[in-house]
Enzyme design. Sequence first.
Site, PDB file in Angstrom:
ATOM      1  N   GLU A   1      41.988 -14.066  -8.454  1.00  0.00           N
ATOM      2  CA  GLU A   1      43.157 -12.832  -8.447  1.00  0.00           C
ATOM      3  C   GLU A   1      42.870 -11.680  -7.429  1.00  0.00           C
ATOM      4  O   GLU A   1      41.965 -11.784  -6.999  1.00  0.00           O
ATOM      5  CB  GLU A   1      43.140 -12.332 -10.063  1.00  0.00           C
ATOM      6  CG  GLU A   1      41.729 -11.553 -10.341  1.00  0.00           C
ATOM      7  CD  GLU A   1      41.998 -10.492 -10.947  1.00  0.00           C
ATOM      8  OE1 GLU A   1      42.802  -9.715 -10.724  1.00  0.00           O
ATOM      9  OE2 GLU A   1      41.300 -10.235 -11.911  1.00  0.00           O
TER      10      GLU A   1
ATOM     11  N   LYS B   1      37.664  -6.962 -20.983  1.00  0.00           N
ATOM     12  CA  LYS B   1      36.958  -5.724 -20.471  1.00  0.00           C
ATOM     13  C   LYS B   1      36.430  -4.906 -21.663  1.00  0.00           C
ATOM     14  O   LYS B   1      37.260  -4.824 -22.672  1.00  0.00           O
ATOM     15  CB  LYS B   1      37.960  -4.912 -19.597  1.00  0.00           C
ATOM     16  CG  LYS B   1      38.071  -5.641 -18.162  1.00  0.00           C
ATOM     17  CD  LYS B   1      38.917  -4.859 -17.187  1.00  0.00           C
ATOM     18  CE  LYS B   1      40.311  -5.099 -17.444  1.00  0.00           C
ATOM     19  NZ  LYS B   1      41.142  -5.880 -16.919  1.00  0.00           N
TER      20      LYS B   1
HETATM   21  N1  PSU Z   1      38.950  -7.566 -14.076  1.00  0.00           N
HETATM   22  C1  PSU Z   1      38.074  -6.762 -13.380  1.00  0.00           C
HETATM   23  N2  PSU Z   1      38.598  -5.678 -12.799  1.00  0.00           N
HETATM   24  C2  PSU Z   1      40.098  -5.596 -12.814  1.00  0.00           C
HETATM   25  C3  PSU Z   1      40.969  -6.556 -13.652  1.00  0.00           C
HETATM   26  C4  PSU Z   1      40.100  -7.502 -14.414  1.00  0.00           C
HETATM   27  O1  PSU Z   1      37.100  -6.756 -13.406  1.00  0.00           O
HETATM   28  O2  PSU Z   1      40.608  -4.570 -12.362  1.00  0.00           O
HETATM   29  C5  PSU Z   1      42.508  -6.561 -13.812  1.00  0.00           C
HETATM   30  C6  PSU Z   1      42.928  -7.994 -13.963  1.00  0.00           C
HETATM   31  O3  PSU Z   1      43.590  -8.437 -12.878  1.00  0.00           O
HETATM   32  C7  PSU Z   1      43.686  -7.968 -15.248  1.00  0.00           C
HETATM   33  C8  PSU Z   1      44.189  -6.629 -15.222  1.00  0.00           C
HETATM   34  O4  PSU Z   1      44.557  -8.740 -15.409  1.00  0.00           O
HETATM   35  O5  PSU Z   1      42.999  -5.657 -14.803  1.00  0.00           O
HETATM   36  C9  PSU Z   1      44.496  -6.056 -16.613  1.00  0.00           C
HETATM   37  O6  PSU Z   1      45.325  -4.894 -16.682  1.00  0.00           O
HETATM   38  P1  PSU Z   1      46.388  -4.420 -17.711  1.00  0.00           P
HETATM   39  O7  PSU Z   1      45.194  -4.099 -18.875  1.00  0.00           O
HETATM   40  O8  PSU Z   1      47.133  -3.413 -17.086  1.00  0.00           O
HETATM   41  O9  PSU Z   1      47.206  -5.471 -18.216  1.00  0.00           O
END
Ligand code: PSU
Length: 306
Positions: free
Chosen positions: A24, A156
Amino acid sequence: MKRFISPQEVKRALKEHAPLVALESTVLTHGLPRPQNLQLAQDMERAVREEGATPATIGFLDGALHVGMSAAELERLANEKQPYKVGPRDFAAVMTKQACGGTTVAGTMLACKHAGIQVFATGGIGGVHRDAPFDISADLQALASIPMIVVCAGAKAILDLPATLEYLETMSVPVIGYQTDHFPAFYSRESGLEVSARANSPEEIVEFARTHWEAGLQSAVLVANPLPEAEAVPRSEMEPLIEKAIQEAQKTGIHGKGVTPYLLQRIAELSGGKSLRANLALLLNNARLAAQIARALYRRERRRIA
Ligand code: PSU
Ligand code: MN
Protein backbone atom coordinates in the site's frame (compact mmCIF):
# COMPACT_ATOMS: atom_id res chain seq x y z
CA MET A 1 -11.86 0.22 -14.47
CA LYS A 2 -9.69 -2.20 -16.37
CA ARG A 3 -6.92 0.29 -16.89
CA PHE A 4 -3.88 0.66 -14.75
CA ILE A 5 -0.20 1.28 -15.39
CA SER A 6 2.49 -1.23 -14.45
CA PRO A 7 6.24 -1.54 -14.92
CA GLN A 8 7.44 -4.40 -17.16
CA GLU A 9 8.35 -6.76 -14.32
CA VAL A 10 4.86 -6.47 -12.81
CA LYS A 11 3.20 -6.94 -16.19
CA ARG A 12 5.23 -10.07 -16.72
CA ALA A 13 4.49 -11.44 -13.24
CA LEU A 14 0.76 -10.80 -13.76
CA LYS A 15 0.80 -12.58 -17.08
CA GLU A 16 2.76 -15.58 -15.82
CA HIS A 17 0.90 -15.69 -12.48
CA ALA A 18 4.31 -15.48 -10.83
CA PRO A 19 4.55 -14.60 -7.10
CA LEU A 20 3.51 -10.96 -6.62
CA VAL A 21 3.06 -8.90 -3.46
CA ALA A 22 1.01 -5.71 -3.42
CA LEU A 23 2.16 -2.93 -1.08
CA GLU A 24 0.00 0.00 0.00
CA SER A 25 1.07 3.63 -0.19
CA THR A 26 -0.98 5.57 2.39
CA VAL A 27 1.70 4.49 4.78
CA LEU A 28 4.14 6.49 2.58
CA THR A 29 1.98 9.53 1.97
CA HIS A 30 0.30 9.80 5.38
CA GLY A 31 1.67 7.21 7.81
CA LEU A 32 5.40 7.93 8.05
CA PRO A 33 7.54 11.08 8.16
CA ARG A 34 9.99 11.95 5.39
CA PRO A 35 12.58 10.76 4.54
CA GLN A 36 11.87 7.46 6.34
CA ASN A 37 8.81 6.95 4.14
CA LEU A 38 10.75 6.58 0.88
CA GLN A 39 13.48 4.56 2.56
CA LEU A 40 10.85 2.20 3.93
CA ALA A 41 9.10 1.86 0.56
CA GLN A 42 12.38 0.88 -1.05
CA ASP A 43 13.27 -1.48 1.80
CA MET A 44 9.88 -3.21 1.57
CA GLU A 45 10.30 -3.76 -2.14
CA ARG A 46 13.78 -5.14 -1.55
CA ALA A 47 12.52 -7.48 1.19
CA VAL A 48 9.88 -8.87 -1.19
CA ARG A 49 12.52 -9.44 -3.87
CA GLU A 50 14.91 -11.12 -1.45
CA GLU A 51 12.17 -13.63 -0.72
CA GLY A 52 11.75 -14.39 -4.41
CA ALA A 53 8.59 -12.44 -5.28
CA THR A 54 7.87 -9.28 -7.28
CA PRO A 55 6.71 -6.18 -5.36
CA ALA A 56 3.93 -3.95 -6.68
CA THR A 57 3.49 -0.73 -4.73
CA ILE A 58 0.06 0.66 -5.55
CA GLY A 59 -0.95 4.32 -5.75
CA PHE A 60 -2.18 7.17 -7.94
CA LEU A 61 -0.08 9.58 -10.01
CA ASP A 62 -1.83 12.28 -12.05
CA GLY A 63 -5.12 10.44 -11.71
CA ALA A 64 -3.77 7.16 -13.07
CA LEU A 65 -3.78 3.98 -11.00
CA HIS A 66 -0.30 2.48 -10.77
CA VAL A 67 0.00 -1.20 -9.90
CA GLY A 68 3.72 -1.31 -9.29
CA MET A 69 5.92 1.76 -9.61
CA SER A 70 9.35 2.54 -10.99
CA ALA A 71 11.98 3.89 -8.59
CA ALA A 72 11.33 7.43 -9.86
CA GLU A 73 7.55 7.10 -9.48
CA LEU A 74 7.90 5.79 -5.95
CA GLU A 75 10.15 8.72 -5.10
CA ARG A 76 7.66 11.15 -6.56
CA LEU A 77 4.73 9.77 -4.61
CA ALA A 78 6.73 9.78 -1.37
CA ASN A 79 7.55 13.48 -1.86
CA GLU A 80 4.17 14.75 -3.11
CA LYS A 81 3.19 17.96 -1.31
CA GLN A 82 -0.52 17.31 -0.84
CA PRO A 83 -1.33 13.77 -1.80
CA TYR A 84 -4.81 12.33 -1.38
CA LYS A 85 -5.42 9.52 1.07
CA VAL A 86 -7.26 7.21 -1.32
CA GLY A 87 -9.81 4.76 0.01
CA PRO A 88 -12.31 3.13 -2.38
CA ARG A 89 -14.70 6.07 -2.23
CA ASP A 90 -11.91 8.43 -3.32
CA PHE A 91 -11.03 6.60 -6.55
CA ALA A 92 -13.36 8.74 -8.63
CA ALA A 93 -12.24 11.96 -6.92
CA VAL A 94 -8.54 11.35 -7.50
CA MET A 95 -9.13 10.19 -11.09
CA THR A 96 -11.35 13.08 -12.12
CA LYS A 97 -9.02 15.59 -10.49
CA GLN A 98 -5.97 13.86 -12.01
CA ALA A 99 -4.39 13.97 -8.59
CA CYS A 100 -1.76 11.93 -6.78
CA GLY A 101 -2.47 9.82 -3.74
CA GLY A 102 -1.55 6.91 -1.53
CA THR A 103 -3.98 4.02 -1.43
CA THR A 104 -5.18 2.77 1.96
CA VAL A 105 -5.57 -0.91 2.77
CA ALA A 106 -9.10 -0.80 1.33
CA GLY A 107 -8.00 1.20 -1.72
CA THR A 108 -5.09 -1.13 -2.37
CA MET A 109 -7.37 -4.16 -2.11
CA LEU A 110 -9.72 -2.64 -4.68
CA ALA A 111 -6.77 -2.16 -7.04
CA CYS A 112 -5.67 -5.77 -6.42
CA LYS A 113 -9.14 -6.95 -7.38
CA HIS A 114 -8.79 -5.24 -10.75
CA ALA A 115 -5.23 -6.41 -11.33
CA GLY A 116 -5.72 -9.95 -10.02
CA ILE A 117 -3.17 -9.81 -7.19
CA GLN A 118 -3.90 -12.20 -4.34
CA VAL A 119 -1.34 -11.30 -1.66
CA PHE A 120 -0.89 -7.93 0.02
CA ALA A 121 1.30 -6.67 2.89
CA THR A 122 0.51 -3.68 5.10
CA GLY A 123 1.43 -2.48 8.59
CA GLY A 124 -1.74 -2.45 10.63
CA ILE A 125 -5.25 -2.47 9.24
CA GLY A 126 -7.77 0.22 10.07
CA GLY A 127 -10.77 -0.72 12.19
CA VAL A 128 -13.32 0.52 14.68
CA HIS A 129 -12.17 3.70 16.43
CA ARG A 130 -12.53 4.25 20.18
CA ASP A 131 -15.38 6.47 21.40
CA ALA A 132 -16.44 7.42 17.87
CA PRO A 133 -19.51 5.32 17.05
CA PHE A 134 -19.43 5.82 13.27
CA ASP A 135 -15.70 5.93 12.62
CA ILE A 136 -15.19 2.47 11.17
CA SER A 137 -12.43 2.12 8.60
CA ALA A 138 -13.39 1.15 5.05
CA ASP A 139 -10.59 -1.41 5.42
CA LEU A 140 -13.05 -3.68 7.23
CA GLN A 141 -15.61 -3.45 4.42
CA ALA A 142 -12.90 -4.32 1.87
CA LEU A 143 -11.75 -7.29 3.96
CA ALA A 144 -15.34 -8.49 4.06
CA SER A 145 -15.76 -8.48 0.31
CA ILE A 146 -12.46 -8.98 -1.56
CA PRO A 147 -11.06 -12.52 -1.52
CA MET A 148 -7.31 -12.22 -1.03
CA ILE A 149 -4.64 -12.75 1.63
CA VAL A 150 -3.73 -9.65 3.64
CA VAL A 151 -0.70 -9.69 5.96
CA CYS A 152 -0.69 -7.22 8.86
CA ALA A 153 0.69 -6.90 12.40
CA GLY A 154 -2.81 -6.76 13.81
CA ALA A 155 -5.01 -3.70 13.81
CA LYS A 156 -3.49 -0.36 14.74
CA ALA A 157 -3.24 -0.08 18.50
CA ILE A 158 -5.06 3.27 18.46
CA LEU A 159 -8.29 1.41 17.69
CA ASP A 160 -10.94 -0.35 19.72
CA LEU A 161 -9.44 -3.81 19.18
CA PRO A 162 -12.25 -5.94 20.67
CA ALA A 163 -14.82 -4.11 18.51
CA THR A 164 -12.59 -4.46 15.44
CA LEU A 165 -12.34 -8.23 15.95
CA GLU A 166 -16.11 -8.47 16.50
CA TYR A 167 -16.71 -6.68 13.21
CA LEU A 168 -14.34 -9.07 11.41
CA GLU A 169 -16.23 -12.00 12.92
CA THR A 170 -19.56 -10.56 11.79
CA MET A 171 -18.18 -10.15 8.28
CA SER A 172 -16.76 -13.72 8.20
CA VAL A 173 -13.14 -12.63 7.90
CA PRO A 174 -10.88 -15.27 9.44
CA VAL A 175 -7.97 -13.86 11.42
CA ILE A 176 -5.00 -16.22 11.30
CA GLY A 177 -2.25 -15.83 13.87
CA TYR A 178 1.11 -16.57 12.27
CA GLN A 179 2.87 -18.88 14.72
CA THR A 180 0.71 -17.45 17.51
CA ASP A 181 -2.74 -17.75 19.11
CA HIS A 182 -2.72 -14.09 20.15
CA PHE A 183 -3.98 -11.15 18.13
CA PRO A 184 -1.03 -8.73 17.95
CA ALA A 185 -1.54 -5.04 18.66
CA PHE A 186 0.73 -3.45 16.06
CA TYR A 187 3.45 -2.00 18.36
CA SER A 188 3.04 -4.93 20.76
CA ARG A 189 3.00 -8.70 20.20
CA GLU A 190 -0.16 -9.25 22.22
CA SER A 191 -3.48 -7.52 22.81
CA GLY A 192 -5.10 -9.85 25.32
CA LEU A 193 -7.33 -11.03 22.46
CA GLU A 194 -7.23 -14.21 20.42
CA VAL A 195 -7.18 -14.95 16.71
CA SER A 196 -9.74 -17.26 15.10
CA ALA A 197 -7.19 -19.72 13.69
CA ARG A 198 -3.47 -20.35 13.76
CA ALA A 199 -0.98 -21.28 11.03
CA ASN A 200 2.68 -22.10 11.44
CA SER A 201 3.93 -21.86 7.86
CA PRO A 202 3.19 -20.00 4.62
CA GLU A 203 1.96 -23.30 3.13
CA GLU A 204 -0.59 -23.69 5.93
CA ILE A 205 -1.85 -20.15 5.29
CA VAL A 206 -2.31 -20.87 1.58
CA GLU A 207 -4.08 -24.15 2.34
CA PHE A 208 -6.38 -22.33 4.75
CA ALA A 209 -7.19 -19.56 2.26
CA ARG A 210 -7.96 -22.00 -0.56
CA THR A 211 -10.24 -24.01 1.71
CA HIS A 212 -11.95 -20.81 2.89
CA TRP A 213 -12.76 -19.71 -0.65
CA GLU A 214 -13.76 -23.19 -1.77
CA ALA A 215 -16.29 -23.12 1.07
CA GLY A 216 -18.04 -20.39 -0.90
CA LEU A 217 -16.85 -17.29 0.93
CA GLN A 218 -15.82 -14.03 -0.72
CA SER A 219 -14.06 -12.49 2.25
CA ALA A 220 -10.34 -11.95 2.68
CA VAL A 221 -8.11 -14.02 4.92
CA LEU A 222 -6.32 -11.74 7.37
CA VAL A 223 -2.90 -12.91 8.56
CA ALA A 224 -1.79 -11.39 11.84
CA ASN A 225 2.00 -11.45 12.06
CA PRO A 226 3.41 -10.20 15.38
CA LEU A 227 6.36 -7.84 15.04
CA PRO A 228 9.84 -9.09 16.06
CA GLU A 229 10.39 -9.30 19.82
CA ALA A 230 13.36 -6.90 19.74
CA GLU A 231 11.27 -4.04 18.31
CA ALA A 232 8.09 -4.67 20.27
CA VAL A 233 6.93 -2.13 22.87
CA PRO A 234 4.90 -3.44 25.84
CA ARG A 235 1.23 -2.52 25.73
CA SER A 236 1.41 -0.99 29.22
CA GLU A 237 3.97 1.46 27.88
CA MET A 238 2.00 2.35 24.72
CA GLU A 239 -1.50 2.67 26.19
CA PRO A 240 -1.04 5.94 28.14
CA LEU A 241 0.53 7.57 25.07
CA ILE A 242 -2.29 6.37 22.82
CA GLU A 243 -4.91 7.67 25.26
CA LYS A 244 -3.19 11.04 25.44
CA ALA A 245 -2.96 11.32 21.65
CA ILE A 246 -6.65 10.40 21.23
CA GLN A 247 -7.68 13.05 23.78
CA GLU A 248 -5.60 15.66 22.01
CA ALA A 249 -7.13 14.74 18.65
CA GLN A 250 -10.62 15.11 20.10
CA LYS A 251 -9.77 18.48 21.67
CA THR A 252 -8.23 19.77 18.45
CA GLY A 253 -11.28 18.68 16.47
CA ILE A 254 -9.40 16.29 14.17
CA HIS A 255 -11.89 14.07 12.37
CA GLY A 256 -12.54 11.86 9.35
CA LYS A 257 -9.56 10.62 7.41
CA GLY A 258 -7.24 12.92 9.36
CA VAL A 259 -7.59 10.93 12.58
CA THR A 260 -5.31 7.98 11.84
CA PRO A 261 -2.38 10.03 10.40
CA TYR A 262 -2.60 12.49 13.31
CA LEU A 263 -2.52 9.76 15.95
CA LEU A 264 0.38 7.88 14.36
CA GLN A 265 2.47 11.02 14.17
CA ARG A 266 1.62 12.19 17.68
CA ILE A 267 2.39 8.77 19.17
CA ALA A 268 5.75 8.75 17.38
CA GLU A 269 6.56 12.08 19.09
CA LEU A 270 5.28 11.01 22.49
CA SER A 271 7.23 7.74 22.40
CA GLY A 272 10.47 9.45 21.39
CA GLY A 273 10.58 7.58 18.08
CA LYS A 274 10.07 4.12 19.61
CA SER A 275 6.71 3.61 17.90
CA LEU A 276 8.20 4.68 14.58
CA ARG A 277 10.98 2.09 14.86
CA ALA A 278 8.41 -0.58 15.68
CA ASN A 279 6.26 0.54 12.75
CA LEU A 280 9.16 0.26 10.29
CA ALA A 281 10.19 -3.15 11.62
CA LEU A 282 6.72 -4.63 11.40
CA LEU A 283 6.19 -3.36 7.85
CA LEU A 284 9.36 -5.12 6.70
CA ASN A 285 8.49 -8.25 8.62
CA ASN A 286 5.08 -8.34 6.90
CA ALA A 287 6.55 -7.78 3.43
CA ARG A 288 8.79 -10.80 3.96
CA LEU A 289 6.01 -13.09 5.12
CA ALA A 290 3.72 -11.93 2.30
CA ALA A 291 6.42 -12.81 -0.25
CA GLN A 292 6.79 -16.28 1.27
CA ILE A 293 3.01 -16.71 1.07
CA ALA A 294 2.94 -15.55 -2.56
CA ARG A 295 5.57 -18.15 -3.39
CA ALA A 296 3.70 -20.90 -1.56
CA LEU A 297 0.55 -19.90 -3.45
CA TYR A 298 2.42 -20.08 -6.75
CA ARG A 299 3.78 -23.54 -5.96
CA ARG A 300 0.35 -24.80 -5.00
CA GLU A 301 -1.38 -23.43 -8.12
CA ARG A 302 1.30 -24.96 -10.33
CA ARG A 303 0.80 -28.32 -8.68
CA ARG A 304 -2.89 -28.08 -9.32
CA ILE A 305 -2.48 -27.31 -13.00
CA ALA A 306 0.26 -29.92 -13.54
N1 PSU B 1 -0.60 1.02 8.79
C1 PSU B 1 0.48 1.78 9.09
N2 PSU B 1 0.43 3.10 8.79
C2 PSU B 1 -0.64 3.65 8.10
C3 PSU B 1 -1.75 2.84 7.76
C4 PSU B 1 -1.68 1.54 8.14
O1 PSU B 1 1.46 1.27 9.65
O2 PSU B 1 -0.60 4.85 7.79
C5 PSU B 1 -2.92 3.39 6.93
C6 PSU B 1 -3.45 2.25 6.06
O3 PSU B 1 -3.35 2.64 4.72
C7 PSU B 1 -4.89 2.07 6.48
C8 PSU B 1 -5.24 3.46 6.92
O4 PSU B 1 -5.69 1.59 5.45
O5 PSU B 1 -4.06 3.88 7.62
C9 PSU B 1 -6.51 3.46 7.74
O6 PSU B 1 -7.04 4.74 7.77
P1 PSU B 1 -8.54 4.97 8.30
O7 PSU B 1 -8.50 4.58 9.75
O8 PSU B 1 -8.79 6.45 8.10
O9 PSU B 1 -9.44 4.11 7.48
MN1 MN C 1 -12.02 6.76 9.75
